[in-house]
Design an enzyme around this catalytic site. Structure first.
Site, PDB file in Angstrom:
ATOM      1  N   SER A 139       0.825  -1.211   0.000  1.00 46.31           N
ATOM      2  CA  SER A 139       0.000   0.000   0.000  1.00 46.31           C
ATOM      3  C   SER A 139       0.860   1.262   0.000  1.00 46.31           C
ATOM      4  O   SER A 139       1.901   1.323   0.678  1.00 46.31           O
ATOM      5  CB  SER A 139      -0.887   0.049   1.254  1.00 46.31           C
ATOM      6  OG  SER A 139      -1.833  -1.001   1.249  1.00 46.31           O
ATOM      7  N   GLN A 167      -9.531  -1.215   7.444  1.00 48.41           N
ATOM      8  CA  GLN A 167     -10.913  -1.095   6.975  1.00 48.41           C
ATOM      9  C   GLN A 167     -11.849  -2.097   7.637  1.00 48.41           C
ATOM     10  O   GLN A 167     -12.980  -1.773   7.963  1.00 48.41           O
ATOM     11  CB  GLN A 167     -10.952  -1.281   5.452  1.00 48.41           C
ATOM     12  CG  GLN A 167     -12.339  -1.128   4.867  1.00 48.41           C
ATOM     13  CD  GLN A 167     -12.365  -1.436   3.367  1.00 48.41           C
ATOM     14  OE1 GLN A 167     -11.331  -1.643   2.744  1.00 48.41           O
ATOM     15  NE2 GLN A 167     -13.550  -1.465   2.807  1.00 48.41           N
ATOM     16  N   ASP A 189     -14.210   2.026   9.058  1.00 52.93           N
ATOM     17  CA  ASP A 189     -14.806   2.056   7.721  1.00 52.93           C
ATOM     18  C   ASP A 189     -15.204   3.503   7.460  1.00 52.93           C
ATOM     19  O   ASP A 189     -16.083   4.045   8.133  1.00 52.93           O
ATOM     20  CB  ASP A 189     -16.033   1.130   7.690  1.00 52.93           C
ATOM     21  CG  ASP A 189     -16.729   1.154   6.330  1.00 52.93           C
ATOM     22  OD1 ASP A 189     -16.586   2.159   5.589  1.00 52.93           O
ATOM     23  OD2 ASP A 189     -17.411   0.177   6.019  1.00 52.93           O
ATOM     24  N   ALA A 197     -14.125   2.710  -6.047  1.00 55.06           N
ATOM     25  CA  ALA A 197     -15.322   2.781  -6.894  1.00 55.06           C
ATOM     26  C   ALA A 197     -15.697   1.343  -7.225  1.00 55.06           C
ATOM     27  O   ALA A 197     -14.823   0.472  -7.269  1.00 55.06           O
ATOM     28  CB  ALA A 197     -15.032   3.566  -8.171  1.00 55.06           C
ATOM     29  N   TYR A 232     -10.367   4.976 -16.112  1.00 55.53           N
ATOM     30  CA  TYR A 232     -10.334   5.547 -14.759  1.00 55.53           C
ATOM     31  C   TYR A 232     -11.692   6.185 -14.418  1.00 55.53           C
ATOM     32  O   TYR A 232     -12.115   6.202 -13.261  1.00 55.53           O
ATOM     33  CB  TYR A 232      -9.174   6.537 -14.609  1.00 55.53           C
ATOM     34  CG  TYR A 232      -8.777   6.789 -13.167  1.00 55.53           C
ATOM     35  CD1 TYR A 232      -8.344   5.754 -12.347  1.00 55.53           C
ATOM     36  CD2 TYR A 232      -8.840   8.072 -12.627  1.00 55.53           C
ATOM     37  CE1 TYR A 232      -7.977   5.983 -11.031  1.00 55.53           C
ATOM     38  CE2 TYR A 232      -8.469   8.317 -11.303  1.00 55.53           C
ATOM     39  CZ  TYR A 232      -8.048   7.256 -10.517  1.00 55.53           C
ATOM     40  OH  TYR A 232      -7.691   7.493  -9.207  1.00 55.53           O
ATOM     41  N   LYS A 240     -11.393  12.119  -8.043  1.00 55.45           N
ATOM     42  CA  LYS A 240     -10.087  12.710  -7.692  1.00 55.45           C
ATOM     43  C   LYS A 240     -10.090  14.224  -7.946  1.00 55.45           C
ATOM     44  O   LYS A 240      -9.424  14.976  -7.221  1.00 55.45           O
ATOM     45  CB  LYS A 240      -8.950  12.033  -8.465  1.00 55.45           C
ATOM     46  CG  LYS A 240      -8.661  10.595  -8.044  1.00 55.45           C
ATOM     47  CD  LYS A 240      -8.281  10.439  -6.577  1.00 55.45           C
ATOM     48  CE  LYS A 240      -7.726   9.057  -6.268  1.00 55.45           C
ATOM     49  NZ  LYS A 240      -7.579   8.836  -4.814  1.00 55.45           N
ATOM     50  N   ILE A 296       1.246   2.681  -9.459  1.00 54.83           N
ATOM     51  CA  ILE A 296       2.026   1.714  -8.670  1.00 54.83           C
ATOM     52  C   ILE A 296       1.182   0.458  -8.505  1.00 54.83           C
ATOM     53  O   ILE A 296      -0.029   0.555  -8.252  1.00 54.83           O
ATOM     54  CB  ILE A 296       2.346   2.268  -7.262  1.00 54.83           C
ATOM     55  CG1 ILE A 296       3.105   3.596  -7.355  1.00 54.83           C
ATOM     56  CG2 ILE A 296       3.149   1.255  -6.461  1.00 54.83           C
ATOM     57  CD1 ILE A 296       3.435   4.198  -6.003  1.00 54.83           C
TER      58      ILE A 296
HETATM   59  P1  NAD Z   1      -4.466  -0.015  -1.516  1.00 52.72           P
HETATM   60  O1  NAD Z   1      -5.477  -1.000  -1.989  1.00 52.72           O
HETATM   61  O2  NAD Z   1      -3.270  -0.535  -0.869  1.00 52.72           O
HETATM   62  O3  NAD Z   1      -5.154   1.076  -0.579  1.00 52.72           O
HETATM   63  C1  NAD Z   1      -6.476   1.477  -0.702  1.00 52.72           C
HETATM   64  C2  NAD Z   1      -7.034   1.499   0.703  1.00 52.72           C
HETATM   65  O4  NAD Z   1      -8.351   2.012   0.737  1.00 52.72           O
HETATM   66  C3  NAD Z   1      -7.072   0.098   1.333  1.00 52.72           C
HETATM   67  O5  NAD Z   1      -6.306   0.077   2.500  1.00 52.72           O
HETATM   68  C4  NAD Z   1      -8.540  -0.079   1.655  1.00 52.72           C
HETATM   69  O6  NAD Z   1      -8.746  -0.827   2.837  1.00 52.72           O
HETATM   70  C5  NAD Z   1      -8.985   1.361   1.801  1.00 52.72           C
HETATM   71  N1  NAD Z   1     -10.431   1.517   1.765  1.00 52.72           N
HETATM   72  C6  NAD Z   1     -11.286   1.314   0.726  1.00 52.72           C
HETATM   73  N2  NAD Z   1     -12.557   1.502   1.126  1.00 52.72           N
HETATM   74  C7  NAD Z   1     -12.508   1.836   2.449  1.00 52.72           C
HETATM   75  C8  NAD Z   1     -13.497   2.111   3.442  1.00 52.72           C
HETATM   76  N3  NAD Z   1     -14.796   2.102   3.161  1.00 52.72           N
HETATM   77  N4  NAD Z   1     -13.079   2.399   4.698  1.00 52.72           N
HETATM   78  C9  NAD Z   1     -11.756   2.408   5.007  1.00 52.72           C
HETATM   79  N5  NAD Z   1     -10.785   2.137   4.121  1.00 52.72           N
HETATM   80  C10 NAD Z   1     -11.164   1.842   2.857  1.00 52.72           C
HETATM   81  O7  NAD Z   1      -4.088   0.866  -2.832  1.00 52.72           O
HETATM   82  P2  NAD Z   1      -3.211   2.184  -2.993  1.00 52.72           P
HETATM   83  O8  NAD Z   1      -2.855   2.190  -4.427  1.00 52.72           O
HETATM   84  O9  NAD Z   1      -2.179   2.249  -1.972  1.00 52.72           O
HETATM   85  O10 NAD Z   1      -4.290   3.350  -2.765  1.00 52.72           O
HETATM   86  C11 NAD Z   1      -4.130   4.376  -1.815  1.00 52.72           C
HETATM   87  C12 NAD Z   1      -4.534   5.714  -2.415  1.00 52.72           C
HETATM   88  O11 NAD Z   1      -3.594   6.060  -3.429  1.00 52.72           O
HETATM   89  C13 NAD Z   1      -5.912   5.743  -3.078  1.00 52.72           C
HETATM   90  O12 NAD Z   1      -6.532   6.975  -2.806  1.00 52.72           O
HETATM   91  C14 NAD Z   1      -5.559   5.665  -4.550  1.00 52.72           C
HETATM   92  O13 NAD Z   1      -6.575   6.242  -5.331  1.00 52.72           O
HETATM   93  C15 NAD Z   1      -4.300   6.494  -4.571  1.00 52.72           C
HETATM   94  N6  NAD Z   1      -3.435   6.339  -5.736  1.00 52.72           N
HETATM   95  C16 NAD Z   1      -3.026   5.094  -6.154  1.00 52.72           C
HETATM   96  C17 NAD Z   1      -2.191   4.986  -7.273  1.00 52.72           C
HETATM   97  C18 NAD Z   1      -1.742   3.638  -7.783  1.00 52.72           C
HETATM   98  O14 NAD Z   1      -1.363   3.536  -8.951  1.00 52.72           O
HETATM   99  N7  NAD Z   1      -1.730   2.591  -6.968  1.00 52.72           N
HETATM  100  C19 NAD Z   1      -1.765   6.145  -7.942  1.00 52.72           C
HETATM  101  C20 NAD Z   1      -2.187   7.394  -7.482  1.00 52.72           C
HETATM  102  C21 NAD Z   1      -3.022   7.477  -6.376  1.00 52.72           C
HETATM  103  O1  0WE Z   2      -6.860   5.325  -7.709  1.00 58.80           O
HETATM  104  C1  0WE Z   2      -6.448   4.273  -8.152  1.00 58.80           C
HETATM  105  C2  0WE Z   2      -7.166   2.975  -7.836  1.00 58.80           C
HETATM  106  C3  0WE Z   2      -8.592   3.219  -7.570  1.00 58.80           C
HETATM  107  C4  0WE Z   2      -9.510   2.039  -7.440  1.00 58.80           C
HETATM  108  C5  0WE Z   2      -9.202   0.725  -7.771  1.00 58.80           C
HETATM  109  C6  0WE Z   2     -10.169  -0.264  -7.623  1.00 58.80           C
HETATM  110  C7  0WE Z   2      -9.914  -1.701  -8.012  1.00 58.80           C
HETATM  111  C8  0WE Z   2     -10.856  -2.665  -7.346  1.00 58.80           C
HETATM  112  C9  0WE Z   2     -10.773   2.323  -6.984  1.00 58.80           C
HETATM  113  N1  0WE Z   2     -11.725   1.375  -6.858  1.00 58.80           N
HETATM  114  C10 0WE Z   2     -11.431   0.108  -7.160  1.00 58.80           C
HETATM  115  N2  0WE Z   2     -12.446  -0.820  -7.031  1.00 58.80           N
HETATM  116  C11 0WE Z   2     -12.241  -2.144  -7.169  1.00 58.80           C
HETATM  117  O2  0WE Z   2     -13.184  -2.938  -7.086  1.00 58.80           O
HETATM  118  N3  0WE Z   2      -5.365   4.288  -8.974  1.00 58.80           N
HETATM  119  C12 0WE Z   2      -4.759   5.550  -9.313  1.00 58.80           C
HETATM  120  C13 0WE Z   2      -4.811   3.072  -9.616  1.00 58.80           C
HETATM  121  C14 0WE Z   2      -5.496   2.933 -10.934  1.00 58.80           C
HETATM  122  O3  0WE Z   2      -6.728   2.406 -11.042  1.00 58.80           O
HETATM  123  C15 0WE Z   2      -7.110   2.478 -12.375  1.00 58.80           C
HETATM  124  C16 0WE Z   2      -6.089   3.079 -13.107  1.00 58.80           C
HETATM  125  C17 0WE Z   2      -5.058   3.387 -12.182  1.00 58.80           C
HETATM  126  C18 0WE Z   2      -3.768   4.083 -12.480  1.00 58.80           C
HETATM  127  C19 0WE Z   2      -8.282   2.087 -12.979  1.00 58.80           C
HETATM  128  C20 0WE Z   2      -8.434   2.261 -14.346  1.00 58.80           C
HETATM  129  C21 0WE Z   2      -7.444   2.869 -15.088  1.00 58.80           C
HETATM  130  C22 0WE Z   2      -6.245   3.290 -14.484  1.00 58.80           C
END
Ligand code: NAD
Ligand code: 0WE
Length: 264
Positions: free
Chosen positions: A19, A40, A64, A95, A157, A164, A193
């Site tokens: 994460s 969560q 939550d 989402a 997305y 966002k 990532i």
């Molecule tokens: P991740 O799955 O490790 O983290 C997402 C977290 O959201 C999880 O810990 C999950 O438990 C929590 N969550 C979802 N619904 C929840 C709820 N109802 N109550 C409490 N917690 C809840 O993935 P990540 O990539 O580390 O995502 C962290 C943040 O970074 C997100 O906002 C994501 O949009 C953002 N982000 C991710 C990327 C990427 O490419 N991975 C890039 C830019 C931004």
């Molecule tokens: O913010 C994110 C992830 C957001 C995310 C991912 C999931 C997967 C599982 C939100 N909701 C869900 N719901 C699920 O059920 N990112 C920035 C990573 C990400 O997600 C994408 C991306 C990128 C980058 C989704 C579509 C296209 C690009």
């Protein structure tokens, strides 16, 4: 130099060691911070505790973010442990999966919009409201995580991009509102990532290679790099920065047209 020595942070959004929130927690710990992690649901508790073990973390609280009572309970438990906070990290986004595959106009639904905005956007304001009194007048700061989809369109997305955009605007409104309490509010817009939230996404691998090949640094970023930028923003080194969206994306967002190798 430990620029977060003894400072106390609540980190919301660790699911496992991959994460982004875990990277931020490790970077903060490396700078001397003390950390409380929320999780969560019971399902994620043991993974979150594994992350916390390496951080000297002894407090784990279920929250939550879609539930006001759950947020209230989280902050109450933080207050009884520490009595105050130097900052809070919000790294939560969600989402429904069916919103994140296909053409936006075809797949968007009212229910998906509501859920995405409730979990990914409103929760930041809700956490800020609930924790404000613990952070007042101690140079505290709030941090959230955004993505380029807030300001540019990209495939699939969809409603998360709309959410966002709302989150980045929320960052500015909270910054303006909480400045009088000396609380700063910033966001990091991270490059893609491979985390749990990314693992269900079709063609995520292609997105990683697209970003790596077109970014000025010619590579993707790591959660450690996001972590270090997050630790900086939440420290007194960033005391003049609020309402800012800091890109940690190897420079991808500043480019257009690549090197024209795909043109005629
Ligand atoms: P991740 O799955 O490790 O983290 C997402 C977290 O959201 C999880 O810990 C999950 O438990 C929590 N969550 C979802 N619904 C929840 C709820 N109802 N109550 C409490 N917690 C809840 O993935 P990540 O990539 O580390 O995502 C962290 C943040 O970074 C997100 O906002 C994501 O949009 C953002 N982000 C991710 C990327 C990427 O490419 N991975 C890039 C830019 C931004
Ligand atoms: O913010 C994110 C992830 C957001 C995310 C991912 C999931 C997967 C599982 C939100 N909701 C869900 N719901 C699920 O059920 N990112 C920035 C990573 C990400 O997600 C994408 C991306 C990128 C980058 C989704 C579509 C296209 C690009």
């Amino acid at each position: 130099m430990s620029f977060l020595n003894k400072k106390k942070f609540l980190i919301v959004g660790v699911a496992n060691k991959f994460s982004i929130a875990a990277g931020i927690a490790r970077a903060m710990r490396n700078q001397g911070a003390e950390i409380i992690l929320s999780y969560q649901s019971e399902r994620l508790k043991s993974k979150v505790m594994q992350v916390g073990q390496e951080l000297n973390c002894d407090t784990y609280i279920e929250c939550d973010v879609s539930d006001d009572d759950s947020i209230k309970n989280l902050v109450k438990k933080v207050e009884s442990k520490w009595g105050y906070l130097d900052g809070l990290v919000h790294a939560v986004g969600f989402a429904p999966a069916n919103e994140l595959e296909g053409d936006f106009t075809e797949v968007a639904t009212r229910e998906g919009f509501k859920i995405a905005h409730d979990i990914s956007v409103y929760s930041f304001t809700a956490l800020a409201q609930a924790s404000k009194n613990l952070m007042k007048n101690r140079n505290a700061s709030l941090l959230t995580l955004s993505y380029l989809g807030a300001v540019r369109t990209l495939p699939n997305y969809n409603v998360m991009g709309v959410a966002k955009a709302g989150l980045e605007s929320t960052t500015r409104y909270l910054a303006n509102s909480l400045g009088k309490d000396n609380i700063r509010v910033n966001a990091i817009s991270a490059g893609p990532i491979k985390t749990l939230a990314a693992s269900g996404i079709k063609s995520f691998r292609k997105m990683l290679s697209y970003n790596a090949s077109r970014s000025p640094l010619g590579r993707n970023i790591t959660v450690e790099e996001v972590g270090n930028a997050g630790a900086f923003l939440c420290s007194d080194l960033a005391s003049g920065i609020t309402g800012e969206i800091l890109y940690v994306d190897a420079g991808f967002n500043i480019t257009a047209m690549g090197d024209l190798s795909e043109a005629d």
